[in-house]
Design a protein around this motif. Structure first.
Motif, PDB file in Angstrom:
ATOM      1  N   THR A 245       0.845  -1.192   0.000  1.00  0.00           N
ATOM      2  CA  THR A 245       0.000   0.000   0.000  1.00  0.00           C
ATOM      3  C   THR A 245       0.876   1.237   0.000  1.00  0.00           C
ATOM      4  O   THR A 245       1.759   1.386   0.852  1.00  0.00           O
ATOM      5  N   ALA A 246       0.640   2.133  -0.960  1.00  0.00           N
ATOM      6  CA  ALA A 246       1.448   3.340  -1.089  1.00  0.00           C
ATOM      7  C   ALA A 246       1.267   4.230   0.141  1.00  0.00           C
ATOM      8  O   ALA A 246       0.197   4.253   0.757  1.00  0.00           O
ATOM      9  N   PRO A 247       2.301   4.984   0.519  1.00  0.00           N
ATOM     10  CA  PRO A 247       2.198   5.866   1.693  1.00  0.00           C
ATOM     11  C   PRO A 247       1.026   6.831   1.620  1.00  0.00           C
ATOM     12  O   PRO A 247       0.373   7.089   2.630  1.00  0.00           O
ATOM     13  N   ALA A 248       0.758   7.388   0.437  1.00  0.00           N
ATOM     14  CA  ALA A 248      -0.346   8.343   0.310  1.00  0.00           C
ATOM     15  C   ALA A 248      -1.678   7.669   0.594  1.00  0.00           C
ATOM     16  O   ALA A 248      -2.555   8.239   1.254  1.00  0.00           O
ATOM     17  N   VAL A 249      -1.851   6.436   0.120  1.00  0.00           N
ATOM     18  CA  VAL A 249      -3.100   5.707   0.362  1.00  0.00           C
ATOM     19  C   VAL A 249      -3.241   5.400   1.845  1.00  0.00           C
ATOM     20  O   VAL A 249      -4.318   5.579   2.438  1.00  0.00           O
ATOM     21  N   ARG A 250      -2.145   4.954   2.468  1.00  0.00           N
ATOM     22  CA  ARG A 250      -2.193   4.659   3.910  1.00  0.00           C
ATOM     23  C   ARG A 250      -2.535   5.912   4.702  1.00  0.00           C
ATOM     24  O   ARG A 250      -3.298   5.864   5.667  1.00  0.00           O
TER      25      ARG A 250
END
Length: 571
Positions: A245-250
């Motif tokens: 999971t990409a940092p922005a999504v998290r």
């Protein structure tokens, strides 16, 4: 009293989270009526079926969280404009708060200003009102409009540094996750034939269950009780796959779940937790201490009564570990600790009894078996026969370990060696059995033990060995600690105390929340309950002013009262 119980991935599904707790709560409060509103987490859970329900359960309504579905609703121009405004406002707040813990040293949901909290709530309820007015919202949440609104929010000047790095695949993924997280907005549970008919809404978890409770409160004024035996926001952090999971999504999802938690804690009449660790998470997300109540998980002590009343059945040389095989249980440290114990007390034995295998448990069990064989090679001389290893690996339900109670009965000391633990149910069972315990200081262990057992640092085999040796060498101390542990467990951790605590809270909340239902032919004054308690009393309970009512004859109907407000009692 009618209770609307909302669950996520739990009761009444077979094997659901907190299913046993909800089952005992509902069956223990037979004087109340329950309606169940359950979100399922996947198709397998729905196919597994449901547990048998007690007669006090009325309706059961379910909705899936694992698929967005297609409600077939097409929005007109005005509805699309409303959606763009509300969803844009929601994503703007999330983009501002997303990555808070990294950018400002904060947890999403904590210390947010009143303006941000109001914006989050206003956008959330605006989307819910749109879904109710238009008959659905699933298509809009998956639309290009939603993705573009999210992109604008992430590119806006006030967005956090983490979410500004979102790429197109990240935006698509985040929009999909948010669409599923907003599923409670699209269900039809919030009218007078649903949660609106309840005297109280009890959300049995945070997340989707708490969000449904918030919407019921918003639309119909139903008071809300939120129960978390594990903080939902913490669970979200632990279960999110950082590698995929990409940092922005998290960051965006953490901000959303933090916002829901903060809103639920702010709007709920009371918020309960099972231990101090969860309470600290709730406080960190903004919960008012005045609303917080500790209600320990209720456990059935019946199966352990006989063992608890017969402490002399224990083998004075045996240590017992029982639980689910998983790396978090740190059996490797336990084996190294027992190697030190066995060196000083050659008669000592260790039983490792499995109640199940975790996702990584099979390989871990094989590693532990190999380590035990290496640490304790077969001895030709000594207190054991050739080929008799002092460590045994067993499974519950086998002839050697038929029941949990019999496993606890065999041990002089029960050991917990975990590095991660929530509420240690196994320790409570050992306490019911009157056994002395040695535990690592993780999760709610200290809170549960309360001075009736020995506690050591995790990942410290030497400390674990010293504590075990201290109890093995002092039988009188073992008896004292075991008796104190049993008394503490029977006082704090039984089903009866759990059910009684929630019953008291139900009455407290409803007493402070006048009924919202209209009474036919009545006045506009609110009543404390939808169905007054007097309506359930047998016989005639009112008469003409100044004279007592005559008792009804056998088979006759009691004369109807003549108060100012006429009550129509069902049945």
């Amino acid at each position: 009293m009618r209770i609307g119980l909302v669950t996520e991935g739990g009761y009444p599904y077979v094997g659901g989270d907190a299913g046993l707790w909800c089952e005992r709560l509902v069956r223990g409060l037979g004087q109340h009526e329950f309606d169940l509103y359950a979100f399922s987490r996947d198709r397998r859970q729905e196919q597994a079926g449901r547990v048998p329900l007690p007669p006090q359960v009325g309706r059961v309504r379910t909705a899936p969280l694992w698929t967005a579905g297609d409600d077939g609703v097409t929005h007109g121009r005005r509805a699309r404009r409303r959606f763009a405004e509300c969803y844009g406002e929601l994503t703007s707040v999330l983009a501002t708060m997303g990555g808070g813990s990294r950018d400002r040293g904060e947890t999403p949901g904590r210390d947010r200003s009143g303006d941000e909290a109001d914006r989050f709530g206003s956008a959330l309820y605006g989307l819910a009102e749109l879904a109710r007015d238009e008959g659905g919202l699933a298509g809009a949440l998956r639309s290009e409009t939603a993705v573009r609104a999210l992109e604008r929010a992430c590119r806006a000047p006030g967005a956090s540094r983490t979410v500004r790095e979102a790429r197109v695949p990240d935006l698509l993924a985040a929009a999909g996750h948010l669409g599923r997280a907003l599923t409670p907005l699209t269900v039809d549970w919030y009218e007078d034939d649903g949660l609106g008919a309840a005297d109280l809404c009890h959300a049995a978890a945070g997340g989707a269950a708490a969000l449904a409770g918030l919407l019921a409160r918003h639309f119909t004024g139903v008071p809300l009780l939120v129960t978390e035996y594990g903080a939902h926001l913490r669970t979200h952090y632990l279960t999110t796959d950082a590698g995929r999971t990409a940092p922005a999504v998290r960051a965006l999802l953490a901000a959303f779940h933090g916002g829901v938690a903060a809103e639920a804690y702010r709007r709920a009449a009371l918020v309960t937790h099972g231990n101090a660790h969860t309470r600290r998470w709730q406080e960190r997300c903004g919960a008012d201490r005045a609303k917080l109540r500790t209600v320990h998980p209720g456990m059935d002590a019946t199966a352990f009564t006989e063992v608890g009343e017969s402490p002399e059945t224990a083998d004075p040389d045996t240590l017992v570990w029982i639980g689910r095989i998983d790396p978090a249980k740190d059996l490797v440290s336990l084996l190294h600790a027992f190697a030190q114990v066995h060196t000083q007390e050659p008669r000592a034995r260790l039983r490792i009894v499995s109640t199940g295998i975790g996702s990584d448990g099979a390989a871990y069990l094989g590693h532990c078996r190999a380590l035990a064989a290496q640490l304790f090679p077969d001895e030709a001389e000594g207190p054991h026969t050739v080929g008799d290893n002092p460590v045994s690996f067993e499974e519950i339900g086998t002839p050697e370990a038929p029941t949990r109670a019999e496993v606890y009965a065999s041990g002089a000391v029960i050991v917990l060696s975990s590095v991660v633990e929530g509420f240690p149910a196994g320790l409570v069972e050992a306490m019911f059995c009157g056994r002395a315990t040695v535990s690592t200081n993780v999760g709610a262990v200290v809170e549960v033990i309360g001075g009736t057992g020995l506690v050591v640092p995790p990942r410290n085999p030497r400390a674990l060995a010293e504590a075990c040796l201290a109890l093995l060498r002092d039988p009188e101390r073992r008896v004292r600690l075991g008796a104190a542990a049993r008394a503490r467990a029977l006082e704090l951790f039984t089903v009866e105390q759990n059910v009684a605590a929630f019953h008291d809270m139900y009455l407290e909340i409803v007493a402070r929340s006048p009924d919202r239902h209209a009474v036919p032919g009545g006045t506009d004054d609110p009543l404390p309950f939808a169905t007054p308690a007097e309506a359930h009393l047998p016989g005639s309970w009112t008469g003409l002013p100044g004279r007592a009512a005559d008792p009804p004859e056998t088979g006759a109907t009691a004369p109807r009262p003549t108060p100012v407000t006429t009550l129509e009692v069902p049945g």
